[in-house]
Design an enzyme around this catalytic site. Structure first.
Site, short mmCIF file in Angstrom:
data_model
loop_
_atom_site.label_atom_id
_atom_site.label_comp_id
_atom_site.label_asym_id
_atom_site.label_seq_id
_atom_site.Cartn_x
_atom_site.Cartn_y
_atom_site.Cartn_z
N GLY A 1 -9.92 23.91 -9.92
CA GLY A 1 -8.84 24.24 -10.81
C GLY A 1 -8.07 23.12 -11.38
N ARG B 1 -6.06 22.84 -15.78
CA ARG B 1 -4.80 23.40 -16.20
C ARG B 1 -3.64 23.49 -15.07
NH1 ARG B 1 -6.12 29.87 -17.28
NH2 ARG B 1 -5.29 30.56 -15.42
N ASN C 1 -6.83 23.38 -4.63
CA ASN C 1 -5.86 23.54 -5.68
C ASN C 1 -6.20 25.19 -6.25
OD1 ASN C 1 -3.59 23.75 -7.69
ND2 ASN C 1 -5.35 23.82 -8.99
N SER D 1 1.00 28.62 -0.42
CA SER D 1 2.03 29.19 -1.31
C SER D 1 3.22 29.57 -0.34
CB SER D 1 1.41 30.41 -2.07
OG SER D 1 2.67 31.40 -2.55
N TYR E 1 -3.01 38.64 -1.94
CA TYR E 1 -2.55 37.24 -2.18
C TYR E 1 -1.76 36.60 -1.04
CZ TYR E 1 -0.63 33.24 -4.68
OH TYR E 1 -0.34 31.86 -4.99
N LYS F 1 -3.21 33.42 1.29
CA LYS F 1 -2.23 32.33 1.55
C LYS F 1 -2.05 31.90 2.98
CE LYS F 1 -2.63 30.71 -2.74
NZ LYS F 1 -3.42 29.35 -3.04
N ILE G 1 6.37 28.53 -9.89
CA ILE G 1 6.08 27.11 -10.65
C ILE G 1 5.65 27.65 -12.06
CG2 ILE G 1 4.79 25.25 -10.93
CD1 ILE G 1 6.53 25.22 -8.52
P1 NAD Z 1 -3.53 28.68 -12.93
O1 NAD Z 1 -3.82 30.06 -12.96
O2 NAD Z 1 -2.47 28.21 -14.05
O3 NAD Z 1 -4.53 27.90 -12.61
C1 NAD Z 1 -5.72 28.14 -11.93
C2 NAD Z 1 -6.80 27.18 -12.12
O4 NAD Z 1 -7.80 27.29 -11.10
C3 NAD Z 1 -7.54 27.31 -13.26
O5 NAD Z 1 -7.92 25.90 -13.76
C4 NAD Z 1 -8.81 28.12 -12.82
O6 NAD Z 1 -10.00 27.67 -13.76
C5 NAD Z 1 -9.11 27.76 -11.79
N1 NAD Z 1 -9.83 28.77 -10.73
C6 NAD Z 1 -9.54 29.86 -10.69
N2 NAD Z 1 -10.33 30.49 -9.89
C7 NAD Z 1 -11.23 29.67 -9.72
C8 NAD Z 1 -12.68 29.52 -8.91
N3 NAD Z 1 -13.16 30.67 -8.42
N4 NAD Z 1 -13.21 28.52 -8.75
C9 NAD Z 1 -12.64 27.33 -9.21
N5 NAD Z 1 -11.46 27.12 -10.07
C10 NAD Z 1 -10.92 28.32 -10.07
O7 NAD Z 1 -2.54 28.66 -11.42
P2 NAD Z 1 -1.56 27.65 -11.06
O8 NAD Z 1 -0.09 28.17 -11.16
O9 NAD Z 1 -1.71 26.19 -11.74
O10 NAD Z 1 -1.91 27.80 -9.41
C11 NAD Z 1 -2.70 26.69 -8.76
C12 NAD Z 1 -2.49 26.93 -7.31
O11 NAD Z 1 -1.24 27.07 -6.87
C13 NAD Z 1 -3.07 28.16 -6.61
O12 NAD Z 1 -3.85 28.25 -5.60
C14 NAD Z 1 -1.88 29.09 -6.70
O13 NAD Z 1 -2.26 30.31 -5.81
C15 NAD Z 1 -0.94 28.28 -6.13
N6 NAD Z 1 0.60 28.59 -6.41
C16 NAD Z 1 1.00 28.79 -7.71
C17 NAD Z 1 2.31 29.07 -7.69
C18 NAD Z 1 3.09 29.31 -9.04
O14 NAD Z 1 4.15 29.61 -9.05
N7 NAD Z 1 2.35 29.00 -10.16
C19 NAD Z 1 3.08 29.43 -6.68
C20 NAD Z 1 2.34 29.26 -5.42
C21 NAD Z 1 1.17 28.88 -5.21
#
Ligand code: NAD
Length: 255
Positions: free
Chosen positions: A9, A12, A87, A146, A159, A163, A192
């Site tokens: 991931g 982005r 990630n 998370s 979700y 996690k 985030i």
């Molecule tokens: P996002 O949706 O902006 O980016 C997720 C990325 O993961 C994308 O590039 C997508 O292509 C990739 N992805 C999705 N499914 C996939 C798969 N099956 N195989 C390979 N790649 C895949 O999300 P984000 O906010 O950057 O989150 C990144 C990580 O952080 C995630 O694990 C999310 O659960 C965790 N997280 C995010 C937050 C938040 O507030 N944004 C909070 C806690 C945890």
């Protein structure tokens, strides 16, 4: 000799910030994402401009075939894998009350966040064990968990469960791999600002305004990336199976 890091991931959001941080730390980067490479064209161009060497693999961590391809291409391009950052993760397509959650959504979220992470970790750990030891550690694995591993959100239970599973994965692999010189740790973001949270921006704006987070602002992808880069470095050689909250103090219980 440069290290090579796989970041799932990585195109982005938090993943991209991690890619930049590890690239700036001198690592070659293999990124995986579900979208075609062109979707991340500008982001990837930025890496090249910074002198970061990268290779993009389109695929899903939920697919055995894609995981195999990711590993094979990493070895083909850079010859080894020294760091794995798990990630990639997804939220439910639709937030639904726990009493309405569907098996389909549960299977999708667990299949990517937990099962995909588990089997990719297994594959890369096995690869790390076959490699010549060139650095103080044989490898670092960092899971992006998370706060939802512990915080209940009944409208996206799948979700939270996924996690909580990632946390147990961290403990299991840390335990199994400690004797092999591979360190496994977890970074737990709070809220985030990324595409993932864009659909609930107003809700979190309000919560931040009301003081729910001691550090009163949205977290940035870079906040998470700095902590991941620390865990992925050879500054960490006596810590495994641990986690750090990157949540502006959200985990502090208040009275
Ligand atoms: P996002 O949706 O902006 O980016 C997720 C990325 O993961 C994308 O590039 C997508 O292509 C990739 N992805 C999705 N499914 C996939 C798969 N099956 N195989 C390979 N790649 C895949 O999300 P984000 O906010 O950057 O989150 C990144 C990580 O952080 C995630 O694990 C999310 O659960 C965790 N997280 C995010 C937050 C938040 O507030 N944004 C909070 C806690 C945890």
């Amino acid at each position: 000799m440069k290290k090579t890091a796989i970041v799932t991931g990585g195109g982005r959001g938090i993943g991209y910030a991690i890619v930049r941080a590890l690239g700036r730390d001198g690592m070659n980067i293999v990124l995986m994402g579900t979208g075609p490479e062109e979707r991340y064209e500008n982001a990837l161009l930025e890496l090249t401009k910074e002198g970061i060497s990268w290779h993009y693999v389109q695929g899903s961590i939920a697919s055995d075939e894609d995981r195999n391809r990711l590993c094979a291409e990493c070895l083909e391009v850079y010859g080894r894998a020294d760091v794995l950052v798990n990630n990639a993760g997804v939220a439910p397509l639709e937030r639904k009350d726990l009493l309405e959650m569907t098996e389909e959504s549960f299977d999708r979220v667990i299949g990517i966040n937990t099962k995909g992470t588990l089997f990719l970790t297994q594959m890369i750990a096995r690869q790390m064990l076959t490699q010549e030891k060139l650095f103080p550690s044989r490898g670092h694995i960092v899971n992006v968990g998370s706060c939802s591993a512990e915080v209940s959100s009944p409208n996206r239970g799948e979700y939270c469960i996924s996690k909580a599973g990632v946390h147990m994965l961290t403990l299991l692999f840390a335990d199994r791999l400690a004797g092999e010189g591979i360190f496994v740790n977890e970074v737990r973001p709070g809220v985030i600002a990324t595409d993932m949270t864009s659909t609930v921006r107003e809700k979190y704006d309000r919560l931040i305004g009301e003081g729910a987070f001691p550090v009163s602002r949205w977290g940035k992808p870079e906040d998470v990336a700095q902590m991941v880069a620390f865990y992925a470095s050879d500054k960490v050689l006596y810590t495994t199976g641990s986690f750090v909250d990157v949540d502006g103090g959200f985990h502090i219980r208040r009275l």
